[in-house]
Design a protein around this motif. Structure first.
Motif, PDB file in Angstrom:
ATOM      1  N   THR A 110       0.920  -1.420   0.107  1.00  0.00           N
ATOM      2  CA  THR A 110      -0.242   0.147  -0.145  1.00  0.00           C
ATOM      3  C   THR A 110       1.064   1.384  -0.396  1.00  0.00           C
ATOM      4  O   THR A 110       1.945   1.137   0.389  1.00  0.00           O
TER       5      THR A 110
ATOM      6  N   THR B  41       2.271  -0.375   4.172  1.00  0.00           N
ATOM      7  CA  THR B  41       2.320  -1.830   5.010  1.00  0.00           C
ATOM      8  C   THR B  41       1.929  -2.639   3.729  1.00  0.00           C
ATOM      9  O   THR B  41       1.959  -2.586   1.787  1.00  0.00           O
TER      10      THR B  41
ATOM     11  N   LEU C 102      -0.658  -6.370   2.655  1.00  0.00           N
ATOM     12  CA  LEU C 102      -1.650  -6.558   2.209  1.00  0.00           C
ATOM     13  C   LEU C 102      -1.180  -8.701   2.033  1.00  0.00           C
ATOM     14  O   LEU C 102      -1.463  -8.496   0.701  1.00  0.00           O
TER      15      LEU C 102
ATOM     16  N   TRP D  74      -3.211 -12.126   0.495  1.00  0.00           N
ATOM     17  CA  TRP D  74      -4.840 -13.277   0.713  1.00  0.00           C
ATOM     18  C   TRP D  74      -3.586 -14.215  -0.322  1.00  0.00           C
ATOM     19  O   TRP D  74      -3.012 -14.825  -0.422  1.00  0.00           O
TER      20      TRP D  74
ATOM     21  N   TRP E 286      -9.319 -12.723   2.005  1.00  0.00           N
ATOM     22  CA  TRP E 286      -7.871 -11.844   2.640  1.00  0.00           C
ATOM     23  C   TRP E 286      -6.937 -12.091   3.764  1.00  0.00           C
ATOM     24  O   TRP E 286      -6.713 -11.777   4.495  1.00  0.00           O
TER      25      TRP E 286
ATOM     26  N   ASP F 110      -5.926 -12.444   7.082  1.00  0.00           N
ATOM     27  CA  ASP F 110      -5.897 -11.188   8.434  1.00  0.00           C
ATOM     28  C   ASP F 110      -5.644  -9.908   7.553  1.00  0.00           C
ATOM     29  O   ASP F 110      -5.553  -9.514   8.537  1.00  0.00           O
ATOM     30  N   SER F 111      -5.787 -10.011   6.486  1.00  0.00           N
ATOM     31  CA  SER F 111      -5.497  -8.768   6.029  1.00  0.00           C
ATOM     32  C   SER F 111      -7.126  -7.450   5.919  1.00  0.00           C
ATOM     33  O   SER F 111      -7.739  -8.846   6.133  1.00  0.00           O
ATOM     34  N   PRO F 112      -6.304  -6.626   6.266  1.00  0.00           N
ATOM     35  CA  PRO F 112      -8.059  -5.631   6.060  1.00  0.00           C
ATOM     36  C   PRO F 112      -8.606  -5.449   5.029  1.00  0.00           C
ATOM     37  O   PRO F 112      -7.664  -5.467   4.209  1.00  0.00           O
ATOM     38  N   HIS F 113      -9.806  -6.172   5.171  1.00  0.00           N
ATOM     39  CA  HIS F 113     -10.273  -5.424   4.266  1.00  0.00           C
ATOM     40  C   HIS F 113     -10.819  -4.586   3.301  1.00  0.00           C
ATOM     41  O   HIS F 113     -10.875  -3.438   3.191  1.00  0.00           O
TER      42      HIS F 113
ATOM     43  N   SER G 106     -12.576  -2.420   0.776  1.00  0.00           N
ATOM     44  CA  SER G 106     -13.864  -2.141   0.513  1.00  0.00           C
ATOM     45  C   SER G 106     -13.454  -0.993   2.473  1.00  0.00           C
ATOM     46  O   SER G 106     -14.244  -0.126   2.024  1.00  0.00           O
ATOM     47  N   LYS G 107     -13.056  -1.149   3.149  1.00  0.00           N
ATOM     48  CA  LYS G 107     -12.975  -0.092   4.498  1.00  0.00           C
ATOM     49  C   LYS G 107     -12.134   1.438   4.156  1.00  0.00           C
ATOM     50  O   LYS G 107     -11.447   1.646   5.138  1.00  0.00           O
ATOM     51  N   ILE G 108     -11.629   0.947   2.904  1.00  0.00           N
ATOM     52  CA  ILE G 108     -10.615   1.640   3.071  1.00  0.00           C
ATOM     53  C   ILE G 108     -10.879   3.596   3.062  1.00  0.00           C
ATOM     54  O   ILE G 108     -10.339   4.327   3.067  1.00  0.00           O
TER      55      ILE G 108
END
Length: 198
Positions: free
Chosen positions: A112, A116, A118, A120, A140, A142-145, A147-149
């Motif tokens: 990113t 960080t 990510l 998957w 995914w 343990d990575s944050p999804h 769509s939550k960006i």
């Protein structure tokens, strides 16, 4: 097995131009997503409908030497036009789906802009095609999804998938016979937008 729409891929040979076109067409500015290890970069657009989904605008990474894996219909297809190239589902059990399809999962990652990584697992999409009507699939872990960006400013109005057998997904996808093609209509600040116009 329950499956959800995870994201829909909009592909082009120039990511910056694709982002500009998308912003002008929809009134929504995509957010830089980062760089993949196989020579592509992306920008993301969270969707309000269905919840937990997003659009991935993808193109060759201008800082990379080349696209080394044509997983996302960019490097070796017959068209260079921006298009809805493929779609990804999020099944309850990726390993079980891979077994049903007689395939395997692959580990992938993206770096990113914040620094960080990510990670998957993926059942990869068909390579080297303009349109991939059979969805690929993701876990995914343990990575944050993605769509939550950010808060979503648009939603999927309809998705028509031509050239694949129908199956159950937690969104009213329209399946049709014919040559492979995907048609995506969004609800946006500028009204309903068909991405065939991008």
């Amino acid at each position: 097995m329950t499956a959800y729409i995870d994201h829909i891929v909009i592909a082009a040979t120039d990511l910056n131009d694709l982002v500009t076109r998308f912003t002008q067409l929809t009134g929504v500015e995509p957010i830089p997503g980062g760089r993949h290890d196989f020579g592509t970069a992306n920008a993301l657009v969270p969707m309000s409908t269905p919840e937990g989904s997003y659009l991935e605008l993808i193109g060759p990474d201008p800082e990379a030497d080349a696209v080394t894996e044509d997983n996302f219909a960019i490097a070796s297809t017959s068209t260079k036009n921006p298009r809805v190239a493929g779609w990804c589902i999020r099944p309850e059990d990726l390993g079980k789906l891979a077994q049903q399809r007689g395939t395997r999962t692959e580990a992938m990652s993206r770096h990113t802009p914040e620094g960080t990584t990510l990670s998957w697992r993926l059942i990869v999409p068909e390579r080297g095609v303009d349109y991939a009507p059979v969805p690929f699939a993701i876990d995914w872990e343990d990575s944050p999804h993605p769509s939550k960006i950010a808060e979503p400013k648009a939603g999927i109005h309809s998705l028509k998938v031509q050239g694949a057998e129908s199956f159950e997904v937690e969104f009213p996808v329209e399946f049709a016979e014919g040559e492979p093609y995907l048609e995506l209509v969004l609800d946006t600040p500028k009204g309903q937008v068909n991405l065939k116009d991008i």
